[in-house]
Design a protein around this motif. Structure first.
Motif, PDB file in Angstrom:
ATOM      1  N   GLN A 150     -10.024  44.786 -14.666  1.00  0.00           N
ATOM      2  CA  GLN A 150      -8.506  44.823 -15.743  1.00  0.00           C
ATOM      3  C   GLN A 150      -9.088  44.861 -16.934  1.00  0.00           C
ATOM      4  O   GLN A 150     -10.226  44.491 -17.492  1.00  0.00           O
ATOM      5  CB  GLN A 150      -8.045  43.254 -15.562  1.00  0.00           C
ATOM      6  N   LEU A 151      -8.315  45.460 -18.044  1.00  0.00           N
ATOM      7  CA  LEU A 151      -8.470  45.569 -19.292  1.00  0.00           C
ATOM      8  C   LEU A 151      -8.691  43.956 -19.770  1.00  0.00           C
ATOM      9  O   LEU A 151      -7.938  43.060 -19.337  1.00  0.00           O
ATOM     10  CB  LEU A 151      -7.151  45.912 -20.070  1.00  0.00           C
ATOM     11  N   ASP A 152      -9.173  43.772 -20.881  1.00  0.00           N
ATOM     12  CA  ASP A 152      -9.901  42.496 -21.292  1.00  0.00           C
ATOM     13  C   ASP A 152      -8.965  42.566 -22.566  1.00  0.00           C
ATOM     14  O   ASP A 152      -9.135  43.095 -23.621  1.00  0.00           O
ATOM     15  CB  ASP A 152     -11.435  42.532 -21.901  1.00  0.00           C
ATOM     16  N   ASP A 153      -7.800  41.859 -22.505  1.00  0.00           N
ATOM     17  CA  ASP A 153      -7.147  41.627 -23.421  1.00  0.00           C
ATOM     18  C   ASP A 153      -7.438  40.709 -24.614  1.00  0.00           C
ATOM     19  O   ASP A 153      -6.576  40.505 -25.741  1.00  0.00           O
ATOM     20  CB  ASP A 153      -5.442  40.982 -23.004  1.00  0.00           C
ATOM     21  N   SER A 154      -8.749  40.093 -24.578  1.00  0.00           N
ATOM     22  CA  SER A 154      -9.102  39.300 -25.626  1.00  0.00           C
ATOM     23  C   SER A 154      -9.826  40.646 -26.812  1.00  0.00           C
ATOM     24  O   SER A 154     -10.433  40.185 -27.929  1.00  0.00           O
ATOM     25  CB  SER A 154     -10.396  38.544 -25.465  1.00  0.00           C
ATOM     26  N   ASP A 188      -6.157  45.348 -29.134  1.00  0.00           N
ATOM     27  CA  ASP A 188      -5.003  45.190 -28.888  1.00  0.00           C
ATOM     28  C   ASP A 188      -4.483  45.362 -27.339  1.00  0.00           C
ATOM     29  O   ASP A 188      -4.473  46.481 -26.887  1.00  0.00           O
ATOM     30  CB  ASP A 188      -4.018  46.408 -29.732  1.00  0.00           C
ATOM     31  N   GLU A 189      -4.631  44.304 -26.753  1.00  0.00           N
ATOM     32  CA  GLU A 189      -4.539  44.055 -25.305  1.00  0.00           C
ATOM     33  C   GLU A 189      -5.531  45.031 -24.634  1.00  0.00           C
ATOM     34  O   GLU A 189      -5.384  45.569 -23.676  1.00  0.00           O
ATOM     35  CB  GLU A 189      -3.212  44.455 -25.032  1.00  0.00           C
ATOM     36  N   GLY A 190      -6.937  45.001 -25.065  1.00  0.00           N
ATOM     37  CA  GLY A 190      -7.829  45.728 -24.592  1.00  0.00           C
ATOM     38  C   GLY A 190      -8.321  46.975 -24.984  1.00  0.00           C
ATOM     39  O   GLY A 190      -9.113  47.535 -24.659  1.00  0.00           O
ATOM     40  N   ARG A 210     -19.237  43.423 -19.434  1.00  0.00           N
ATOM     41  CA  ARG A 210     -18.150  44.266 -19.308  1.00  0.00           C
ATOM     42  C   ARG A 210     -18.376  45.705 -19.707  1.00  0.00           C
ATOM     43  O   ARG A 210     -19.206  45.880 -20.572  1.00  0.00           O
ATOM     44  CB  ARG A 210     -17.277  43.506 -20.667  1.00  0.00           C
ATOM     45  N   MET A 222     -12.008  51.125 -24.902  1.00  0.00           N
ATOM     46  CA  MET A 222     -11.255  50.179 -23.977  1.00  0.00           C
ATOM     47  C   MET A 222     -12.230  49.261 -23.464  1.00  0.00           C
ATOM     48  O   MET A 222     -13.585  49.549 -23.238  1.00  0.00           O
ATOM     49  CB  MET A 222     -10.446  50.787 -22.767  1.00  0.00           C
ATOM     50  N   ARG A 223     -12.157  47.830 -23.213  1.00  0.00           N
ATOM     51  CA  ARG A 223     -12.938  46.875 -22.735  1.00  0.00           C
ATOM     52  C   ARG A 223     -12.215  46.522 -21.683  1.00  0.00           C
ATOM     53  O   ARG A 223     -11.460  46.114 -21.455  1.00  0.00           O
ATOM     54  CB  ARG A 223     -13.664  45.795 -23.717  1.00  0.00           C
ATOM     55  N   ARG A 260     -12.830  43.705 -18.065  1.00  0.00           N
ATOM     56  CA  ARG A 260     -13.596  42.557 -17.586  1.00  0.00           C
ATOM     57  C   ARG A 260     -14.373  42.859 -16.380  1.00  0.00           C
ATOM     58  O   ARG A 260     -13.959  44.036 -15.770  1.00  0.00           O
ATOM     59  CB  ARG A 260     -12.565  41.524 -17.194  1.00  0.00           C
TER      60      ARG A 260
END
Length: 115
Positions: free
Chosen positions: A40-44, A47-49, A15, A33-34, A36
């Motif tokens: 897409q932003l990794d919402d895990s 705060d929502e990525g 990631r 920001m992380r 996947r």
């Protein structure tokens, strides 16, 4: 809103983690920001990525001079450094999910003086 991304690294799961500086209202922040593997932003994460780490009040003197760096440690923790002009820097340690590692420094952060 975000101004600039200064570095991108990958974690052990492939990631991408992006770090940079910007502002939220009148506050300067370092953000992480992380993403996947599909982009897409990794919402895990955070705060929502996105994890927003406070640096201080934004002024006309420091609006364009925010710097940030990131590294992923062997244990999966994420080291983040951020700073603004003439104010020094802050080092944060995040757990893999994006929360502060409160065992580091003072509740997850270490403030480094500019002098």
């Amino acid at each position: 809103r975000f101004y600039v991304t200064t570095q991108v690294v990958a974690d052990r799961q492939g990631r991408a983690l992006a770090v940079g500086g910007g502002d939220v209202g009148d506050r300067r922040i370092t953000y992480v920001m992380r993403f996947r593997p599909d982009g897409q932003l990794d919402d895990s994460f955070g705060d929502e990525g996105v994890v927003r780490l406070p640096l201080g009040r934004a002024t006309e003197d420091n609006y364009a001079d925010t710097r940030a760096a990131i590294g992923v440690l062997p244990n999966g923790r994420i080291a983040v450094a951020g700073g603004i002009q003439a104010r020094g820097s802050t080092l944060w340690l995040l757990r893999p999910g994006g929360t502060l590692d409160r065992s580091f420094g003072r509740n997850g952060r270490l403030v480094l003086s500019s002098t």
